[in-house]
Design an enzyme around this catalytic site. Structure first.
Site, PDB file in Angstrom:
ATOM      1  N   ARG A   1     -12.211  14.651  12.885  1.00  0.00           N
ATOM      2  CA  ARG A   1     -12.070  13.282  13.374  1.00  0.00           C
ATOM      3  C   ARG A   1     -11.282  13.279  14.683  1.00  0.00           C
ATOM      4  O   ARG A   1     -10.254  13.939  14.801  1.00  0.00           O
ATOM      5  CB  ARG A   1     -11.333  12.425  12.341  1.00  0.00           C
ATOM      6  CG  ARG A   1     -12.157  12.110  11.108  1.00  0.00           C
ATOM      7  CD  ARG A   1     -11.405  11.218  10.132  1.00  0.00           C
ATOM      8  NE  ARG A   1     -10.266  11.912   9.526  1.00  0.00           N
ATOM      9  CZ  ARG A   1      -9.016  11.625   9.770  1.00  0.00           C
ATOM     10  NH1 ARG A   1      -8.683  10.646  10.622  1.00  0.00           N
ATOM     11  NH2 ARG A   1      -8.040  12.289   9.173  1.00  0.00           N
TER      12      ARG A   1
ATOM     13  N   HIS B   1     -13.771  27.702  -1.696  1.00  0.00           N
ATOM     14  CA  HIS B   1     -13.240  27.426  -3.020  1.00  0.00           C
ATOM     15  C   HIS B   1     -14.331  26.690  -3.779  1.00  0.00           C
ATOM     16  O   HIS B   1     -14.948  25.761  -3.247  1.00  0.00           O
ATOM     17  CB  HIS B   1     -11.984  26.552  -2.911  1.00  0.00           C
ATOM     18  CG  HIS B   1     -11.232  26.341  -4.193  1.00  0.00           C
ATOM     19  ND1 HIS B   1     -11.294  27.215  -5.252  1.00  0.00           N
ATOM     20  CD2 HIS B   1     -10.412  25.335  -4.589  1.00  0.00           C
ATOM     21  CE1 HIS B   1     -10.518  26.772  -6.237  1.00  0.00           C
ATOM     22  NE2 HIS B   1      -9.983  25.626  -5.863  1.00  0.00           N
TER      23      HIS B   1
END
Length: 395
Positions: free
Chosen positions: A108, A171
């Protein structure tokens, strides 16, 4: 606790380590340049692909299996889109860039990660973009937001995961606990995992030293028929020195148990328990900290890391050996039920739900800072700050 000869040896080793550490800091950039110029020279080539781990045979993939020229060729027509610029995303992205891989970063523009990326040399509209733009350009989507962040961003990410692309994670949490996260990848893309066994800072630092961290790899979906080969290559290019095979579920469960257990949670609890007992019996803060933390981290744990617990026991005084051998079964008996309970809480999803719930709250960062401040402000760690200042390398 340590014999005199061993103390002398460790002090000498410590002085050597300090010198080496300073030299390493000065030569870090030169080492990286040398590694880039001749990558094969820094590789450890054992010529063994199946190794014996305590009686079990496992396949290990190494740098020598995926030299730089090979993985650059494999991904020459791809664009690696790194989403997230926290420690893990940053470490892997910089390593991929230094290894000549076609990588871009998507974050962002209003966040601190954008400024951090620019400070690291990423160029807006060249290899640094807002998330949607980066996703539109990427063919390998490297989804390295936090677990809670992956859940919140999934609706934005999923439309860009079109047929033929690859979803890469470090993960398996979001995919393993799909009922809680809603993260269900499309069926027509490869879904792979490479989990370096350490923080992103360590991944980066070891890479700059010409070394490589170990990592786990897994394949959740193999649509292309090349998913395993590609994730092995990506793992090496991202900074791993060698890779072990696992599954998304096993990586997720072991990671959650480990960080709550001996890697982080248990060690803080054990330190605090022993420190508090010593203090309650009249020992000074400095003595309690030295005997609880300093001797462990500066003398004994390095021996375990280099040679194993048996070596560490043998390197100590006979009194220390006897005490350790007599008492470790008692700690094992006391702790095993806690670890069984911990594993069950991971397996049944309670730890997942707790993590998502707390880490998604608007005041998460403020609450986290309060919890961390409580540890930082404890007498034990304030005593530790003074003890660390006394180390020779800090003077």
């Amino acid at each position: 606790m340590l014999g005199n000869a061993m103390r002398t040896s460790l002090r000498a080793a410590g002085r050597v380590a300090v010198v080496k550490g300073r030299q390493q800091a000065v030569q870090q950039v030169a080492a990286q340049a040398k590694r880039m110029a001749a990558p094969a020279a820094a590789q450890q080539v054992r010529g063994l692909k199946t190794l014996n781990f305590g009686g079990s045979e496992e396949v290990v993939y190494e740098r020598s299996d995926y030299p730089q020229a090979k993985y650059q060729e494999m991904f020459k027509d791809d664009t690696l889109c790194m989403l997230g610029y926290g420690t893990q995303g940053r470490g892997q992205a910089l390593n991929l860039r230094d290894n000549g891989m076609p990588v871009i970063v998507g974050v962002r523009k209003s966040g601190g990660s954008w400024d951090k990326a620019i400070a690291d040399g990423w160029v807006p509209d060249e290899n640094l973009f807002d998330i949607d733009t980066a996703l539109s350009k990427g063919t390998v989507i490297m989804y390295l937001l936090s677990d809670a962040g992956q859940k919140m961003a999934w609706d934005q990410i999923k439309p860009h995961l079109t047929k033929g692309k690859t979803l890469y994670v470090s993960h398996g949490f979001s995919i393993v606990f799909e009922n809680d996260t809603g993260v269900v990848p499309p069926s027509d893309i490869d879904v792979v995992l490479c989990a370096p066994k350490g923080s992103g800072t360590t991944v980066r630092n070891l890479f700059l030293e010409g070394r490589g961290i170990n990592g786990s790899i897994a394949v959740h979906q193999d649509v292309s028929g090349k998913a395993k080969e590609r994730v092995c290559a990506l793992g090496i290019a991202a900074g791993c020195g060698y890779l072990y095979e696992t599954t998304f579920q096993k990586e997720t469960y072991s990671d959650l148990v480990g960080e709550r257990g001996v890697l982080m949670g248990m060690i803080q609890g054990a330190f605090k328990a022993q420190y508090d007992v010593l203090r309650s019996k009249g020992h000074s803060p400095s003595e309690s900290f030295n005997e609880t933390v300093e001797e462990a981290t500066q003398s004994l744990y390095p021996l375990i890391g280099a040679h194993g617990c048996d070596y560490m026991f043998a390197a100590c005084s006979t009194t220390a050996q006897r005490g350790a051998l007599d008492w470790y079964p008692k700690f094992e008996k006391a702790l095993k039920p806690v670890f069984e309970d911990l594993y069950n809480e991971v397996e049944n999803g309670n730890e997942c739900r707790r993590s998502l719930d707390i880490n998604s709250k608007p005041d998460y960062k403020e609450s986290l800072e309060k919890e961390l401040a409580e540890i930082q402000g404890s007498e034990m760690w304030r005593a530790g700050e003074t003890v660390r200042k006394l180390r020779p390398e800090n003077n």
